[in-house]
Design a protein around this motif. Structure first.
Motif, PDB file in Angstrom:
ATOM      1  N   LEU A 105     -45.582-140.382  48.487  1.00 55.40           N
ATOM      2  CA  LEU A 105     -44.691-140.284  47.318  1.00 55.40           C
ATOM      3  C   LEU A 105     -44.875-141.361  46.284  1.00 55.40           C
ATOM      4  N   THR A 106     -45.172-142.590  46.928  1.00 57.37           N
ATOM      5  CA  THR A 106     -45.386-143.880  46.178  1.00 57.37           C
ATOM      6  C   THR A 106     -46.867-143.488  45.486  1.00 57.37           C
ATOM      7  N   GLU A 107     -47.901-142.962  46.017  1.00 53.06           N
ATOM      8  CA  GLU A 107     -49.226-142.625  45.596  1.00 53.06           C
ATOM      9  C   GLU A 107     -49.161-141.556  44.376  1.00 53.06           C
ATOM     10  N   THR A 108     -48.836-140.246  44.821  1.00 46.31           N
ATOM     11  CA  THR A 108     -48.976-138.928  44.154  1.00 46.31           C
ATOM     12  C   THR A 108     -47.679-139.164  42.860  1.00 46.31           C
ATOM     13  N   ARG A 109     -46.606-139.524  43.585  1.00 50.84           N
ATOM     14  CA  ARG A 109     -45.093-139.395  42.750  1.00 50.84           C
ATOM     15  C   ARG A 109     -44.916-137.783  42.387  1.00 50.84           C
ATOM     16  N   HIS A 110     -45.374-136.992  43.240  1.00 54.04           N
ATOM     17  CA  HIS A 110     -45.140-135.628  43.052  1.00 54.04           C
ATOM     18  C   HIS A 110     -44.728-135.037  44.374  1.00 54.04           C
ATOM     19  N   PHE A 111     -43.988-133.884  44.515  1.00 56.59           N
ATOM     20  CA  PHE A 111     -43.581-133.449  45.751  1.00 56.59           C
ATOM     21  C   PHE A 111     -42.705-132.029  45.597  1.00 56.59           C
ATOM     22  N   LEU A 112     -42.807-131.291  46.514  1.00 55.66           N
ATOM     23  CA  LEU A 112     -41.899-130.087  46.586  1.00 55.66           C
ATOM     24  C   LEU A 112     -40.847-130.141  47.569  1.00 55.66           C
ATOM     25  N   ILE A 113     -39.440-129.537  47.169  1.00 56.56           N
ATOM     26  CA  ILE A 113     -38.516-129.491  47.827  1.00 56.56           C
ATOM     27  C   ILE A 113     -38.219-127.957  48.305  1.00 56.56           C
ATOM     28  N   HIS A 114     -38.358-127.831  49.502  1.00 54.35           N
ATOM     29  CA  HIS A 114     -38.073-126.471  50.118  1.00 54.35           C
ATOM     30  C   HIS A 114     -36.404-126.297  50.464  1.00 54.35           C
ATOM     31  N   VAL A 115     -35.788-125.437  49.767  1.00 58.36           N
ATOM     32  CA  VAL A 115     -34.492-125.064  50.088  1.00 58.36           C
ATOM     33  C   VAL A 115     -34.554-124.061  51.167  1.00 58.36           C
TER      34      VAL A 115
ATOM     35  N   LEU B   9     -50.535-129.908  46.187  1.00 57.27           N
ATOM     36  CA  LEU B   9     -49.413-130.079  47.396  1.00 57.27           C
ATOM     37  C   LEU B   9     -49.200-129.101  48.294  1.00 57.27           C
ATOM     38  N   PRO B  10     -48.933-129.345  49.623  1.00 57.43           N
ATOM     39  CA  PRO B  10     -48.804-127.986  50.612  1.00 57.43           C
ATOM     40  C   PRO B  10     -47.443-127.347  50.500  1.00 57.43           C
ATOM     41  N   LEU B  11     -47.463-125.949  50.525  1.00 53.23           N
ATOM     42  CA  LEU B  11     -46.108-125.243  50.130  1.00 53.23           C
ATOM     43  C   LEU B  11     -45.999-124.567  51.489  1.00 53.23           C
ATOM     44  N   LEU B  12     -44.615-124.183  52.035  1.00 57.25           N
ATOM     45  CA  LEU B  12     -44.298-123.368  52.892  1.00 57.25           C
ATOM     46  C   LEU B  12     -43.817-122.257  52.383  1.00 57.25           C
ATOM     47  N   ASP B  13     -44.692-121.190  52.579  1.00 63.30           N
ATOM     48  CA  ASP B  13     -44.228-119.864  51.901  1.00 63.30           C
ATOM     49  C   ASP B  13     -43.803-119.093  53.076  1.00 63.30           C
ATOM     50  N   CYS B  14     -42.424-118.755  53.109  1.00 64.82           N
ATOM     51  CA  CYS B  14     -41.837-117.715  54.163  1.00 64.82           C
ATOM     52  C   CYS B  14     -40.476-117.182  53.579  1.00 64.82           C
ATOM     53  N   ARG B  15     -40.514-116.010  53.267  1.00 65.33           N
ATOM     54  CA  ARG B  15     -39.291-115.498  52.644  1.00 65.33           C
ATOM     55  C   ARG B  15     -38.130-115.517  53.632  1.00 65.33           C
ATOM     56  N   SER B  16     -38.339-115.262  54.989  1.00 64.35           N
ATOM     57  CA  SER B  16     -37.232-115.254  55.953  1.00 64.35           C
ATOM     58  C   SER B  16     -36.630-116.656  56.336  1.00 64.35           C
ATOM     59  N   ALA B  17     -37.377-117.848  55.655  1.00 64.13           N
ATOM     60  CA  ALA B  17     -36.549-119.018  56.166  1.00 64.13           C
ATOM     61  C   ALA B  17     -36.718-119.982  54.942  1.00 64.13           C
ATOM     62  N   VAL B  18     -37.242-119.671  53.705  1.00 66.39           N
ATOM     63  CA  VAL B  18     -37.171-120.534  52.467  1.00 66.39           C
ATOM     64  C   VAL B  18     -36.436-119.730  51.435  1.00 66.39           C
ATOM     65  N   THR B  19     -35.607-120.433  50.778  1.00 66.56           N
ATOM     66  CA  THR B  19     -34.777-119.699  49.633  1.00 66.56           C
ATOM     67  C   THR B  19     -35.591-119.891  48.388  1.00 66.56           C
ATOM     68  N   ALA B  20     -35.903-121.344  48.178  1.00 66.19           N
ATOM     69  CA  ALA B  20     -36.630-121.485  46.850  1.00 66.19           C
ATOM     70  C   ALA B  20     -37.416-122.676  47.083  1.00 66.19           C
ATOM     71  N   VAL B  21     -38.403-123.036  46.154  1.00 74.69           N
ATOM     72  CA  VAL B  21     -39.087-124.366  46.273  1.00 74.69           C
ATOM     73  C   VAL B  21     -39.000-124.972  44.663  1.00 74.69           C
TER      74      VAL B  21
ATOM     75  N   ARG C 205     -27.364-118.430  51.577  1.00 75.32           N
ATOM     76  CA  ARG C 205     -26.696-119.568  51.822  1.00 75.32           C
ATOM     77  C   ARG C 205     -27.685-120.547  52.283  1.00 75.32           C
ATOM     78  N   GLY C 206     -27.552-121.864  51.793  1.00 77.01           N
ATOM     79  CA  GLY C 206     -28.328-122.939  52.210  1.00 77.01           C
ATOM     80  C   GLY C 206     -28.183-123.506  53.549  1.00 77.01           C
ATOM     81  N   LEU C 207     -28.983-123.935  54.371  1.00 75.78           N
ATOM     82  CA  LEU C 207     -29.069-124.585  55.429  1.00 75.78           C
ATOM     83  C   LEU C 207     -28.281-126.125  55.455  1.00 75.78           C
TER      84      LEU C 207
END
Length: 314
Positions: free
Chosen positions: A134-144, A208-220, A274-276
């Motif tokens: 994070l210190t290097e790239t300063r960009h990231f993804l949050i998987h809800v 950035l790496p993204l986790l694509d799964c409709r059954s587990a991820v609500t939004a990114v 509903r979020g985890l």
């Protein structure tokens, strides 16, 4: 007792014990005494807590009663340690090294403000490979994550650090070094780990790496750590043995979960999305309470209120 008896037995040998035998029993006797003393000291230290330790235990117990939102953060480390030079154009066709993927599960994630621009915050203990990235790239993804078995599986996969291991190649047979957490999450049915490119004000995008799964991820959410140029100042604040991260949400990834069009307001089904959350050592989901927020409470002083969380369905 075995060491003490052996020591005495050595002195009663008919021809006398050899020097090696005497040395063995003597060392064994001393070792057994040290071991017993050390074990006794450990037992006594666990029985009596210092005031600071007792205070910490009480606070931990209180926090376990509260539900905490669970999300997964993913980012990418640079090939060479140091800050990424955004002034140089990047090659979108450049092959990504999966061993540079970084990710972790967060339970301290929360929104800091909604306007004029969305801000989020969380903390990371250090040392941490994810924090270094994070210190290097300063960009990231949050998987809800969704409050179901799939969401809890993904969350659990990213609680084990950023270890790497080699896997055999599919075509040439050569081994490929991968991040274990991403490999484990990607092995789940209907889960795909792919590279997502964020826009950047410089000449190169952010991959950035993204986790694509409709059954587990609500939004990114696409996020960027606040920099020195922002009015709010830097977004990495060291507090004790943790770093408090403050970042702005720059966008929502389209086509992931139920978000297919980010230009329009989206109606969210509170039952299916509903979020985890995490409470009392278990993954859980929030439930709708009978009393709406802001309404008056008509219950008596001793009336027990309905629980705000429930365990996940199998």
């Amino acid at each position: 007792m075995l060491a003490r008896n052996g020591r005495q037995l050595a002195s009663k040998f008919p021809n006398g014990a050899s020097a090696v035998e005497k040395r063995f029993f003597d060392v064994f006797f001393r070792w057994s005494r040290v071991g017993c003393v050390a074990a006794g000291s450990r037992r006594s230290s666990t029985q009596t807590l210092s005031p600071a330790e007792a205070h910490s235990q009480k606070f931990r117990h209180i926090m376990r009663l509260m539900p905490h939102p669970i999300v997964v953060l993913t980012t990418m480390a640079s090939k060479t340690p140091g800050v990424v030079d955004w002034s140089k154009p990047g090659d979108s066709k450049e092959e990504i090294d999966p061993s540079l993927y970084r990710g972790m599960t967060l339970s301290s994630f929360t929104s800091l403000s909604i306007g004029p621009e969305p801000l989020i915050t969380f903390n990371i203990g250090f040392p941490s490979r994810t924090l270094s990235a994070l210190t290097e790239t300063r960009h990231f993804l949050i998987h809800v994550l969704k409050a179901n078995t799939g969401g809890s599986y993904v969350a659990d996969a990213f609680t084990k650090g950023n270890a790497v291991h080699a896997i055999p190649g599919s075509e040439d047979g050569k081994e490929t070094v991968v991040n274990t957490a991403f490999h484990e999450a990607g092995s789940q049915e209907h889960m795909t780990v792919r590279v997502h490119e964020m826009e950047h004000s410089g000449k190169r995008g952010v991959r950035l790496p993204l986790l694509d799964c409709r059954s587990a991820v609500t939004a990114v959410l696409e996020c960027q750590v606040l920099g020195e140029g922002d009015r709010a100042g830097g977004g990495l604040i060291r507090i004790g043995d943790h770093v408090l991260v403050v970042a702005k949400v720059t966008g929502v990834v389209a086509g992931v979960g139920g978000y297919t069009d980010t230009t329009k307001f989206i109606s969210v089904d509170s039952k299916s999305t509903r979020g985890l959350c995490y409470r009392d050592g278990k993954y859980a989901k929030a439930r709708k309470l009978i009393r709406a927020a802001g309404s008056s409470w008509q219950g008596g002083e001793n009336q027990e209120s309905e629980d705000a969380t429930e365990e996940l369905d199998d």
